[in-house]
Structures are given as structure tokens and as C-alpha cells.
Scaffold this active site. Structure first.
Site, PDB file in Angstrom:
ATOM      1  N   ASP A  29       0.807  -1.231   0.000  1.00  0.00           N
ATOM      2  CA  ASP A  29       0.000   0.000   0.000  1.00  0.00           C
ATOM      3  C   ASP A  29       0.830   1.265   0.000  1.00  0.00           C
ATOM      4  O   ASP A  29       0.451   2.267  -0.585  1.00  0.00           O
ATOM      5  CB  ASP A  29      -0.968   0.007   1.198  1.00  0.00           C
ATOM      6  CG  ASP A  29      -0.262   0.320   2.496  1.00  0.00           C
ATOM      7  OD1 ASP A  29       0.656  -0.444   2.887  1.00  0.00           O
ATOM      8  OD2 ASP A  29      -0.613   1.326   3.139  1.00  0.00           O
ATOM      9  N   ASP A  53       5.655   0.356   3.300  1.00  0.00           N
ATOM     10  CA  ASP A  53       5.915  -0.890   4.012  1.00  0.00           C
ATOM     11  C   ASP A  53       5.690  -2.074   3.081  1.00  0.00           C
ATOM     12  O   ASP A  53       5.538  -1.908   1.874  1.00  0.00           O
ATOM     13  CB  ASP A  53       5.020  -0.979   5.258  1.00  0.00           C
ATOM     14  CG  ASP A  53       3.553  -0.740   4.920  1.00  0.00           C
ATOM     15  OD1 ASP A  53       3.139  -1.068   3.793  1.00  0.00           O
ATOM     16  OD2 ASP A  53       2.815  -0.222   5.783  1.00  0.00           O
ATOM     17  N   TYR A  99      -5.317   0.522   9.323  1.00  0.00           N
ATOM     18  CA  TYR A  99      -6.432   0.922   8.463  1.00  0.00           C
ATOM     19  C   TYR A  99      -7.753   0.518   9.106  1.00  0.00           C
ATOM     20  O   TYR A  99      -8.553  -0.209   8.519  1.00  0.00           O
ATOM     21  CB  TYR A  99      -6.291   0.316   7.062  1.00  0.00           C
ATOM     22  CG  TYR A  99      -5.183   0.960   6.254  1.00  0.00           C
ATOM     23  CD1 TYR A  99      -5.370   2.205   5.664  1.00  0.00           C
ATOM     24  CD2 TYR A  99      -3.953   0.337   6.100  1.00  0.00           C
ATOM     25  CE1 TYR A  99      -4.358   2.811   4.934  1.00  0.00           C
ATOM     26  CE2 TYR A  99      -2.932   0.937   5.373  1.00  0.00           C
ATOM     27  CZ  TYR A  99      -3.134   2.175   4.795  1.00  0.00           C
ATOM     28  OH  TYR A  99      -2.130   2.779   4.083  1.00  0.00           O
ATOM     29  N   GLU A 106       5.751   9.758   3.260  1.00  0.00           N
ATOM     30  CA  GLU A 106       5.403   8.417   2.787  1.00  0.00           C
ATOM     31  C   GLU A 106       4.440   8.492   1.606  1.00  0.00           C
ATOM     32  O   GLU A 106       3.421   9.174   1.666  1.00  0.00           O
ATOM     33  CB  GLU A 106       4.779   7.588   3.912  1.00  0.00           C
ATOM     34  CG  GLU A 106       4.551   6.131   3.516  1.00  0.00           C
ATOM     35  CD  GLU A 106       4.129   5.249   4.673  1.00  0.00           C
ATOM     36  OE1 GLU A 106       4.337   4.027   4.587  1.00  0.00           O
ATOM     37  OE2 GLU A 106       3.596   5.781   5.670  1.00  0.00           O
TER      38      GLU A 106
END
Length: 484
Positions: A78, A81, A229, A464
């Protein structure tokens, strides 16, 4: 000069400065589009194809799903990571599909790559939904993953497969997957009709599962979902969103009836849109179907959404930085700028087709005004901002060099063949040297509400990248590439 006059002068100077920055930087939307799609190749998991262009990435996670006897190889990481979080991955896939449905004709040679990026997601979700009565909701233990700074190609962290089923439901992740498959079936209908039919049939099955066995994956997969999430605003919006896409893809009355019946009971803010909340997206998506219906709540809500964003609107609920960037509460702010700009552009097209404008009190917003606001956000991301910094990696002369991304920051398998263990990468995380591999097209979280950005891997919320930042931007860039 009085305090108020000085303040007005300062504001005027700032506005003039921003205007100069914007005017001095015409953007190559075609180049940005190409790169925004290329980014997805850098996020691929699994066995990479021969035509892989982001060639510093190699095969990874080739045993995913083996702990439950399933083949879950593929899909996307995603963000920075190495976990495959299916809830945001499905939203990414839905938005990629919607971008192609609306603006594929403007993509030119990039359309082929956009279709490849989409199919990489849909092929994977066909695997995740291949067994009746269950859906794979995630692959990879996030606690284990987040303790390591490790290349995806080297992963020795736990690759736990998290499943939702009839006794442990996950309506939000399942319904979002249904939406992704249904939206994608529209894209492939005239390109690969057999594949399109497979996607649509599966979308219907997965939607029924999500609806018949209602519950949140927050409880069902526990620490797999939260705090990474979590679904904060419930799963009912995903169910309606999934039904809306099935309605568009099938034209079957039962799905439209579901949307109409359930929308009145939907709680939460109608002004939100992102991986967690589908409210505004639902209203925009269905608006062409009811545009001529006087007093439709979908149109009222869609118009109110527009009024919540326009800088001149008396009911504006977002804030803008001094340099003109739209802000909503929470981290990784550019996810809002890209998703909301996409909705503005899509709705402007629907309004134009219906010869309508939006009324925000005494302010009248024409379809072209919606496009203007969206363009300010896209241009800001590409470098028309006080820092002159592009927040898309690899676009422009000046862009973030130290993004929070494991694969980008660590040496490629091409240059270092040895194994880099869990904590062996910590020095690469901490160094102030630029990342070794350029993750071309990645859009990072972006600056703060004063237009300030710290280019550091440790500044996670700003540095990120994530797939769900790029997916709606693909559509917006295609629209502007088309000369609109």
C-alpha cells in the site's frame, strides 16, 4: 499604516507571489500522468512480469497465502511498508478503474499501462475472493513488518493471511472489493469481454457476501486492521458504494433500489471521500442518473460537497494553506487533495452535460470553476507552490529525495545481492543521504498547512507515498493532459 492594512498588504503580496509561482510553471501533465502510473510498478508484490519497467524492483512475497493453503501471490504494497492491506488496495483499484472509465480516452499510450496497473489489482482480488463464504482481507502481519526496515525481496517477517467469513465478517473490505471488481468490469467490457464478465459475476457474489453477513473487519481481524487501516466510520457506506458500482455496471434495478433504500440511513459526513469514507463518491457517482430529478438528495449532497471545497463558498469546510493547498484533518494530506480534486473534475463533466451550475448561497459555481479549483491542487502537487517543490517523485527539477519507503531507500537486489535482515536496514532509514532508488511517480503525504515540508524518512505523514494518493490523480492528470 494600520495593522489591518499591513495584514491586507501582506496577504496581497503572498497571493501575488503564489500567482507568480503558478504562472511561471506550466506543467507537462502527460509526463506527470506517465509517471503517476509507473509508480504502481514500484508497489507490485509477487512475480514481476517481463515488461516490468521499474527494474530495481524484483520478485517478492512468493509464498503469500501458503499459511491457509491459498495462492495469494501478487497485489500491491500500500505504501512504504511491505503489507498488503486489502481495504485501501481495493479503494485504489476502484479509483484507478473510475479514472479509466472517465478519462481513458485522454491517456493515449499510457492507457495500456493504466490497464496493466488495474489488472494487477483485479487479478489479485479474484484470488482473494476465490472461495465462497470468505474473503482474504489482508496479507502480512503489520506489527512484525513495521519493526523491520527491509526490502520486500528480503522479507522474513510474518506473512499472516487474514480472512473474513460468515462468522467473522468484514463488510467494508468485502464491499470495497466488490466495488473494485464492478468498476473494473466496465473498463474491460470492450477490451476483454470474457474477463469483464468474470469480474462482474464475482463482484455480485462478493457484494452478496458483504451484505448478507454484515460486520466490521475491525473486530474480525483485530490487530491486522487496527490501528493501521481501521474502519472509523462504519461499513454501510462501502455497501452502498458497492451497490452503486454494481448498478452502473449491470443496470439491474435491485442494486439501484439498494442504494436508494439505504442512503437515507447513512451516517457520517457527506463531505468525506477516501479509503475509509465513500460518502461524497457515492453522491457524485450516481448523480447523472438523477440529475434531472428535482429535489434529489444525491444532487443536493453532491452540490453541498462542492460548496464545502470552493474557497469563495460561504459554507466552505476545508482550509487552505497560504500557498493554496486544500487541507482536511489527519495525516498524509495530499490524499484529500487528489481524491477531492478528482471528484470535482468528474462532477464538472456531469454538470456540464446537464447544463447545470452549483449554487453556494449567493455564489454560483459553473462547471469550469470546479475544474479551476481542481487544477490549483494538481498544479500545487506538481510544483506550483511557495517551495517550488514537486511532491511527485521524479517529476520536475526538485522533488523529495528521502521518502519513507523501504524498497526505495535500500540498495536494489541488482546492486547488492546479499540478504539485508530485519534490522540491517536501520542505517538506511536513519541516513540523511538520498534514497538509492527513485520511486518515479510516487506522490508523498505532502506539506503542512503552512506549506512547509521536511524531506526526511522519519517524517512519515509527510514523506510516505501511498497507492490511494496516486489512483485519483491518474484520472485528474489524464483530464488535464486532454487539454481541458
Amino acid at each position: 499604516m494600520g495593522g489591518k492594512s499591513m495584514m491586507k498588504m501582506a496577504v496581497l503580496m503572498l497571493l501575488v507571489g503564489v500567482t507568480v509561482v503558478t504562472a511561471a510553471m506550466p506543467h507537462d501533465y502527460g509526463d506527470a500522468l506517465t509517471k503517476s502510473i509507473l509508480f504502481f510498478e514500484g508497489q507490485r508484490s509477487g512475480k514481476l512480469p517481463p515488461n516490468q519497467r521499474m527494474n530495481w524492483r524484483k520478485d517478492s512475497a512468493l509464498r503469500d497465502g501458503s499459511d491457509i493453503g491459498m495462492n495469494m501471490v501478487g497485489g500491491y504494497y500500500d505504501a512504504g511498508d511491505n503489507v498488503k492491506f486489502h481495504f485501501p488496495m481495493a479503494f485504489t483499484t476502484t479509483l484507478l478503474a473510475w479514472s479509466i472509465v472517465e478519462f481513458g480516452e485522454s491517456m493515449g499510450s499510457d492507457l495500456e499501462h493504466a490497464l496493466e496497473a488495474l489488472r494487477w489489482g483485479t487479478d489479485y482480488f479474484l484470488k482473494a475472493t476465490s472461495k465462497p463464504g470468505m474473503v482474504v482481507a489482508q496479507v502480512g502481519d503489520p506489527i512484525s513488518d513495521h519493526t523491520c526496515w527491509e526490502r520486500p525481496e528480503d522479507m522474513d517477517t510474518l506473512r499472516t493471511t487474514y480472512v473474513v467469513n460468515q462468522t467473522h465478517p468484514g463488510s467494508e473490505v468485502s464491499a470495497e472489493i466488490a466495488a473494485a471488481l464492478a468498476a473494473s468490469s466496465i473498463v474491460f467490457k470492450n477490451k476483454d469481454n470474457r474477463y469483464s464478465r468474470v469480474l462482474l459475476q464475482r463482484a455480485s457474489q462478493v457484494f452478496d457476501f458483504a451484505n448478507n453477513y454484515q460486520g466490521s473487519y475491525n473486530e474480525s481481524i483485530g490487530r491486522g486492521a487496527c490501528p493501521f487501516y481501521c474502519d472509523f466510520n462504519g461499513y454501510h457506506d462501502e455497501l452502498i458504494w458497492g451497490a452503486a458500482w454494481l448498478s452502473k455496471a449491470t443496470q439491474e434495478p435491485k442494486y439501484w433500489d439498494y442504494v436508494v433504500k439505504n442512503i437515507a440511513t447513512l451516517g457520517g459526513s457527506i463531505f468525506e471521500f477516501g479509503w475509509d469514507s465513500k460518502h461524497s463518491g457515492i453522491n457524485i457517482l450516481v448523480s447523472p442518473k438523477v440529475m434531472s430529478s428535482s429535489g434529489s438528495s444525491f444532487i443536493t449532497n453532491a452540490d453541498s460537497f462542492v460548496c464545502s471545497l470552493l474557497p469563495e463558498s460561504p459554507t466552505k469546510s476545508v482550509t487552505y494553506s497560504p500557498g493554496g493547498l486544500m487541507f482536511k484533518p489527519g495525516g498524509s494530506n495530499l490524499q484529500h487533495a487528489t481524491a477531492l480534486s478528482f471528484l470535482l473534475i468528474v462532477y464538472s463533466r456531469y454538470l456540464q452535460a446537464a447544463n447545470r451550475s452549483v449554487h453556494c448561497g449567493s455564489v454560483v459555481a459553473t462547471p469550469s470553476r470546479l475544474v479551476e479549483v481542481a487544477k490549483t491542487q494538481v498544479d500545487y502537487i506538481l510544483g506550483s507552490n511557495p517551495s517550488g517543490l514537486s511532491y511527485m517523485v521524479g517529476y520536475g527539477l526538485k522533488f523529495p529525495q528521502r521518502i519513507h519507503h523501504r524498497g526505495s531507500s535500500l540498495p536494489s537486489m541488482s546492486t547488492f545481492h546479499g540478504h539485508i535482515g530485519c534490522h540491517d536496514g536501520n542505517s538506511y532509514l536513519a541516513t540523511k543521504m538520498p534514497n538509492q532508488n527513485v520511486l518515479v511517480g510516487a506522490v508523498v503525504g505532502g506539506p503542512n498547512n503552512n506549506d512547509q515540508f521536511l524531506d526526511s524518512r522519519l517524517n512519515i505523514s509527510q514523506s510516505e507515498p501511498a497507492t490511494y494518493l496516486n489512483a485519483p490523480l491518474v484520472g485528474a492528470l489524464a483530464f488535464f493532459k486532454g487539454g481541458k
